[in-house]
Design a protein around this motif. Structure first.
Motif, PDB file in Angstrom:
ATOM      1  N   LYS A 177    -121.449  99.954  32.171  1.00 38.53           N
ATOM      2  CA  LYS A 177    -121.673 100.555  33.485  1.00 38.53           C
ATOM      3  C   LYS A 177    -120.465 100.441  34.397  1.00 38.53           C
ATOM      4  O   LYS A 177    -120.044 101.427  35.019  1.00 38.53           O
ATOM      5  CB  LYS A 177    -122.891  99.907  34.149  1.00 38.53           C
ATOM      6  N   GLU A 178    -119.890  99.251  34.495  1.00 34.40           N
ATOM      7  CA  GLU A 178    -118.751  99.055  35.399  1.00 34.40           C
ATOM      8  C   GLU A 178    -117.551  99.886  34.962  1.00 34.40           C
ATOM      9  O   GLU A 178    -116.817 100.409  35.806  1.00 34.40           O
ATOM     10  CB  GLU A 178    -118.386  97.570  35.475  1.00 34.40           C
ATOM     11  N   LYS A 179    -117.346  99.994  33.673  1.00 37.30           N
ATOM     12  CA  LYS A 179    -116.228 100.801  33.163  1.00 37.30           C
ATOM     13  C   LYS A 179    -116.430 102.275  33.490  1.00 37.30           C
ATOM     14  O   LYS A 179    -115.483 102.979  33.857  1.00 37.30           O
ATOM     15  CB  LYS A 179    -116.087 100.611  31.656  1.00 37.30           C
ATOM     16  N   ILE A 180    -117.681 102.745  33.389  1.00 39.10           N
ATOM     17  CA  ILE A 180    -117.990 104.137  33.712  1.00 39.10           C
ATOM     18  C   ILE A 180    -117.722 104.411  35.187  1.00 39.10           C
ATOM     19  O   ILE A 180    -117.128 105.427  35.555  1.00 39.10           O
ATOM     20  CB  ILE A 180    -119.462 104.463  33.366  1.00 39.10           C
ATOM     21  N   LEU A 181    -118.148 103.490  36.056  1.00 36.71           N
ATOM     22  CA  LEU A 181    -117.914 103.648  37.487  1.00 36.71           C
ATOM     23  C   LEU A 181    -116.420 103.673  37.796  1.00 36.71           C
ATOM     24  O   LEU A 181    -115.943 104.522  38.561  1.00 36.71           O
ATOM     25  CB  LEU A 181    -118.591 102.505  38.255  1.00 36.71           C
ATOM     26  N   ASP A 182    -115.677 102.763  37.196  1.00 35.63           N
ATOM     27  CA  ASP A 182    -114.237 102.685  37.442  1.00 35.63           C
ATOM     28  C   ASP A 182    -113.529 103.944  36.946  1.00 35.63           C
ATOM     29  O   ASP A 182    -112.661 104.495  37.641  1.00 35.63           O
ATOM     30  CB  ASP A 182    -113.672 101.445  36.746  1.00 35.63           C
TER      31      ASP A 182
END
Length: 403
Positions: A177-182
């Motif tokens: 999730k965090e990688k997708i947001l970034d």
């Protein structure tokens, strides 16, 4: 004079003098009305927010969420997969009618030209703009941003429907999730750079889950760049959906207590029998109602929260320990005023008000100032804590973890 720096008090010495001169010639009813009108001035400060973007980008849904409304609630903007806004449509905040969110016609049509668009939507009317895209930002967005910047106003890029983007990736084994947001944020910002905008900032937002993702960052950035009087209006009107917003509201309302207490002191300095206590009662009752409304503890807001969260009104009501949201009466306020006043010595009053020589009665003015301050700070702390507990219950968060 007592320090009034850092926005802790919003009343000037000149205003105090004018208030004293005016109410000293009036009877109790007229003087109380004068004070009420003065205190309502802040409620009349208008905040106009322009929300624009391409057709289907989620403008109308954002307009609703920003005002704390669902898409099918009374007063909500019409939403749809095609452009439903053909001209600027204004939507007032359900509690703060001076806060107006404008759903502007979609950009990106073949005939779109930034300068003409801004004239058509009456550019000067808005305090700032939210520019929304549901996928990539395109040249029409940067053209609009450049024209807004040229005219000296603020704008904020919002990448909407970020929840949909995340849901579309959940089935992948490499889901992060965090990688997708970034990656999404960087992709949007790099895209804006490629089409001519330097150092863009993009906020990732889901109108369906407004309290998640970048909404806290967005509202903090907007508040920071607004004039103080409009910043106060914005913060109070935000939907009470995160602990950060809860705390910002508490700080904003606490700063305003100094202003309210100074007004009380002005009234106490006027030798009209019965005026001071009558006005103090009205001031305190009005402020406590303001606190309950701002934190969403009024009956209508609590019922709406029950619908969205699945919690019963009995569950939420059981979490609130303060007396304030359950109704106010003159006797209860009078009782607490008496308790607060006996805690203050005459020596403290005189030392505090030595710096305010314009007050006709230092002791009377000082006592009223400190009594109202103590009373309102206590009420604000209690109501903010109730709001925190209700919010955490609605979010199904373990209360013990946040003690």
């Amino acid at each position: 004079m007592l320090s009034q720096s850092d926005d802790d008090c919003l009343i000037t010495e000149e205003e105090m003098k004018q208030l004293i001169e005016t109410i000293s010639t009036q009877d109790i009813t007229s003087a109380a009305n004068t004070i009420n009108e003065y205190l309502k001035q802040q409620d009349r400060v208008e905040l106009n927010i322009g929300v624009t973007g391409e057709s289907g980008s989620g403008k109308s849904k954002f307009v609703n969420a920003f005002r704390g409304l669902g898409d099918e609630e009374e007063g909500s903007a019409e939403t749809g997969v095609v452009e439903t806004t053909m001209k600027p449509e204004v939507y007032c905040h359900p509690k703060y009618k001076n806060v107006k969110v404008w759903d502007l016609p979609g950009i990106g049509t073949p005939n779109f030209k930034a300068e003409n668009y801004l004239k058509q939507v009456e550019f000067d009317h808005y305090d700032f703009f939210i520019i929304i895209a549901s996928e990539r930002f395109r040249e029409c967005h940067t053209q609009l941003a450049s024209e807004i910047m040229r005219m000296g106003k603020k704008f904020y890029f919002v990448r909407s429907k970020i929840d949909v983007t995340i849901d579309g990736e959940k089935n992948k084994t490499s889901f992060d999730k965090e990688k997708i947001l970034d990656t999404t944020r960087k992709d949007c910002e790099n895209g804006l750079r490629k089409i001519g905008l330097e150092d863009p900032v993009v906020f990732l937002i889901s109108s369906s889950e407004l309290g998640s993702f970048d909404f806290n960052l967005l509202q903090e950035r907007i508040a920071k760049e607004l004039p103080q009087h409009k910043r106060h209006v914005l913060i109070l009107s935000l939907p009470n959906i995160t602990l950060e917003i809860n705390e910002r509201k508490k700080k904003a309302l606490k700063k305003n207590i100094g202003r309210i207490a100074f007004v009380s002191a002005c009234v106490a300095a006027v030798p009209v029998p019965g005026l001071s206590i009558a006005v103090d009662l009205a001031i305190i009752v009005n402020e406590i109602r303001t606190y309950c409304n701002a934190f969403g503890l009024d009956k209508k807001s609590l019922l709406n929260l029950c619908k969205r969260s699945g919690k019963s009104i009995e569950t939420l009501d059981s979490l609130m320990t303060s007396i304030w949201h359950k109704g106010l009466c003159t006797s209860s306020v009078l009782s607490m005023l008496s308790v607060a006043s006996v805690l203050i010595t005459e020596d403290v009053v005189e030392r505090v008000f030595t710096f305010i020589p314009i007050l006709g009665s230092v002791v009377a003015g000082g006592l009223s100032y400190l009594t109202v301050s103590i009373m309102l700070k206590k009420a604000l702390n209690d109501i903010a804590e109730d709001a925190r507990k209700v919010l955490m219950a609605a979010l199904e968060t373990d209360l013990e973890k946040c003690k």
